[in-house]
Motif scaffolding. Structure first.
Motif, short mmCIF file in Angstrom:
data_model
loop_
_atom_site.label_atom_id
_atom_site.label_comp_id
_atom_site.label_asym_id
_atom_site.label_seq_id
_atom_site.Cartn_x
_atom_site.Cartn_y
_atom_site.Cartn_z
N PHE A 1 0.29 76.30 -23.66
CA PHE A 1 -0.28 77.27 -24.58
C PHE A 1 -0.18 76.76 -26.01
O PHE A 1 0.85 76.21 -26.42
CB PHE A 1 0.46 78.61 -24.47
N ALA A 2 -1.26 76.95 -26.78
CA ALA A 2 -1.26 76.59 -28.20
C ALA A 2 -0.49 77.64 -28.99
O ALA A 2 -0.63 78.84 -28.75
CB ALA A 2 -2.68 76.49 -28.72
N LEU A 3 0.33 77.19 -29.94
CA LEU A 3 1.11 78.09 -30.78
C LEU A 3 0.49 78.30 -32.15
O LEU A 3 1.01 79.08 -32.95
CB LEU A 3 2.54 77.56 -30.94
N ASP A 4 -0.61 77.61 -32.42
CA ASP A 4 -1.30 77.76 -33.71
C ASP A 4 -2.80 77.62 -33.46
O ASP A 4 -3.22 77.02 -32.48
CB ASP A 4 -0.80 76.72 -34.72
N PRO A 5 -3.63 78.17 -34.35
CA PRO A 5 -5.07 78.14 -34.12
C PRO A 5 -5.65 76.74 -33.99
O PRO A 5 -6.62 76.52 -33.25
CB PRO A 5 -5.64 78.87 -35.34
N ALA A 6 -5.09 75.76 -34.72
CA ALA A 6 -5.61 74.40 -34.68
C ALA A 6 -5.12 73.62 -33.46
O ALA A 6 -5.59 72.49 -33.23
CB ALA A 6 -5.23 73.66 -35.97
N GLY A 7 -4.19 74.16 -32.72
CA GLY A 7 -3.68 73.47 -31.55
C GLY A 7 -2.78 72.29 -31.86
O GLY A 7 -2.62 71.39 -31.03
N ARG A 8 -2.17 72.28 -33.04
CA ARG A 8 -1.28 71.17 -33.40
C ARG A 8 0.07 71.26 -32.66
O ARG A 8 0.78 70.27 -32.53
CB ARG A 8 -1.03 71.15 -34.91
N HIS A 9 0.41 72.47 -32.24
CA HIS A 9 1.68 72.68 -31.54
C HIS A 9 1.41 73.40 -30.23
O HIS A 9 0.68 74.39 -30.19
CB HIS A 9 2.64 73.51 -32.40
N GLU B 1 2.30 67.24 -35.24
CA GLU B 1 3.03 67.23 -36.51
C GLU B 1 4.43 67.77 -36.28
O GLU B 1 4.73 68.35 -35.22
CB GLU B 1 2.30 68.09 -37.56
N ALA B 2 5.31 67.57 -37.25
CA ALA B 2 6.68 68.05 -37.12
C ALA B 2 6.72 69.57 -37.05
O ALA B 2 5.89 70.25 -37.65
CB ALA B 2 7.51 67.55 -38.31
N LEU B 3 7.69 70.10 -36.33
CA LEU B 3 7.80 71.55 -36.19
C LEU B 3 7.91 72.24 -37.54
O LEU B 3 7.31 73.30 -37.77
CB LEU B 3 9.03 71.90 -35.34
N GLU B 4 8.68 71.65 -38.46
CA GLU B 4 8.87 72.30 -39.76
C GLU B 4 7.60 72.32 -40.60
O GLU B 4 7.49 73.10 -41.55
CB GLU B 4 10.00 71.62 -40.54
#
Length: 238
Positions: free
Chosen positions: A65-73, A108-111
């Motif tokens: 599952f994506a955690l952000d709209p851009a799918g970076r996470h 990208e990094a979690l932070e």
């Protein structure tokens, strides 16, 4: 736990080796071989830590599952239910019980993507339930609750009420989701300046459950004070 350079890392589709320790997928279990030394700065001796942990899935979920709209996470609950067997030689420990296996990965990094998040998982009579929420770096909030059936199939559920929990000794904010917004801490396993992990009692979807909960504050993680402290907790080897 020791941070190591890329030369100490070897991996393929079923194996990951970091120094003398390794993680292997055998086809029906994840085997974690631990061979480390306690190298905390300021400790004059190096205690050996070695043994094996086996995570045996009772159900597998193929969906991430994506955690952000851009799918970076992305977050992948690989095994909503599992059996865990621990056999440590140093120190001498034996343990087995119910477990769970998931993974976070991204570009990208979690932070860079998040400021804070709260997560909890509970086994139920017919499967398991996971609540996941937080605040992204842009200030947008996100939240979801998933119920996994006995075969690992996920279903989105309506969010239970927020259940606030007492802050930790480090004043980490904690919260979870529960029926009627009520839950309590049984034991705090990990209490650090930017991360806390706890055992809870609560009620979910009409069922009394014992849950594992974690809270992560990424603003605290990247603060200069915490970055200065980290090598004392987890030494780095080039």
């Amino acid at each position: 736990m020791t941070e190591r350079g890329h030369a100490a890392v070897r991996r393929d589709s079923d194996n990951l080796e970091i120094g003398a320790s390794a993680v292997r997928w055998t086809g029906n279990a994840l085997e974690i071989e631990i061979e480390e030394r306690d190298k905390r700065l300021g400790v004059p001796w190096q205690r050996r830590v070695c043994g094996k942990v086996r995570v045996i899935p009772e159900a597998l979920n193929p969906t991430a599952f994506a955690l952000d709209p851009a799918g970076r996470h992305r977050w992948h609950c690989l095994a909503p239910r599992a059996r865990v067997e621990v056999q440590m030689d140093q120190p001498c420990l034996r343990w087995s019980g119910a477990g769970y296996l998931d993974s976070n990965f991204g570009s990208e990094a979690l932070e860079d993507g998040f400021r804070v998040w709260h997560w909890s998982r509970a086994h139920t009579r017919r499967g398991s339930a996971v609540c996941y929420e937080g605040i992204r770096r842009d200030g947008a909030a996100f939240a979801s609750t998933l119920r996994f059936g006995a075969d690992g199939t996920p279903e989105q559920e309506e969010l239970p009420l927020v259940a606030p929990l007492p802050n930790t000794v480090w004043q980490m904010e904690r919260k979870t989701r529960a029926d009627h917004g009520h839950a309590g801490v049984i034991k705090t396993w990990e209490d650090g300046p930017f991360y806390a992990r706890s055992r809870l009692h609560s009620r979910l979807f009409g069922e009394e459950v014992v849950a594992v909960q974690e809270s992560l504050d990424l603003d605290r993680l990247i603060s200069p004070v915490v970055q200065f402290m980290l090598p004392y907790r987890m030494p780095r080897i080039a």
